[in-house]
Write a protein that holds these residues in place. Structure first.
Motif, PDB file in Angstrom:
ATOM      1  N   SER A 166      43.669  44.808   3.813  1.00  0.00           N
ATOM      2  CA  SER A 166      43.433  44.767   2.369  1.00  0.00           C
ATOM      3  C   SER A 166      41.939  44.621   2.118  1.00  0.00           C
ATOM      4  O   SER A 166      41.173  44.237   3.013  1.00  0.00           O
ATOM      5  N   ALA A 167      41.537  44.926   0.910  1.00  0.00           N
ATOM      6  CA  ALA A 167      40.132  44.770   0.541  1.00  0.00           C
ATOM      7  C   ALA A 167      39.709  43.312   0.716  1.00  0.00           C
ATOM      8  O   ALA A 167      38.590  43.033   1.154  1.00  0.00           O
ATOM      9  N   LYS A 168      40.601  42.393   0.410  1.00  0.00           N
ATOM     10  CA  LYS A 168      40.291  40.962   0.557  1.00  0.00           C
ATOM     11  C   LYS A 168      40.057  40.613   2.030  1.00  0.00           C
ATOM     12  O   LYS A 168      39.117  39.886   2.364  1.00  0.00           O
ATOM     13  N   GLU A 169      40.908  41.126   2.914  1.00  0.00           N
ATOM     14  CA  GLU A 169      40.749  40.858   4.353  1.00  0.00           C
ATOM     15  C   GLU A 169      39.452  41.450   4.885  1.00  0.00           C
ATOM     16  O   GLU A 169      38.739  40.802   5.672  1.00  0.00           O
ATOM     17  N   LEU A 170      39.151  42.668   4.470  1.00  0.00           N
ATOM     18  CA  LEU A 170      37.899  43.291   4.913  1.00  0.00           C
ATOM     19  C   LEU A 170      36.693  42.530   4.378  1.00  0.00           C
ATOM     20  O   LEU A 170      35.701  42.341   5.086  1.00  0.00           O
ATOM     21  N   ARG A 171      36.785  42.068   3.147  1.00  0.00           N
ATOM     22  CA  ARG A 171      35.690  41.296   2.554  1.00  0.00           C
ATOM     23  C   ARG A 171      35.475  39.997   3.336  1.00  0.00           C
ATOM     24  O   ARG A 171      34.333  39.608   3.612  1.00  0.00           O
TER      25      ARG A 171
END
Length: 75
Positions: free
Chosen positions: A51-56
């Protein structure tokens, strides 16, 4: 003054003196960066989408580890 002290200690141009606590802190920061890189490689190699959150979070962890070294005044 630095060159004079190096001459007093009979150090070559390729040698330097660093305080133990500074060297230990540098090793600690390099270890943290190494762990962050290993975590990023492992997480990105695992199957499945991130997810974008995990990548962030992954990028933030890498940046945090790298900034500690970037902020260090090595000269």
């Amino acid at each position: 003054m630095t060159r004079q002290r190096a001459a007093e200690l009979d150090l070559s141009e390729n040698e330097l003196v660093i305080a133990r606590d500074q060297l230990d802190a540098l090793h600690d920061e390099l270890y943290v960066l190494s762990c962050a890189v290993d975590d990023a490689k492992r997480d990105l190699a695992a199957p499945g989408r991130r997810s974008a959150k995990e990548l962030r979070e992954l990028v933030d962890w890498l940046i945090e580890a790298a900034e500690a070294l970037q902020a260090r005044n090595l000269l």
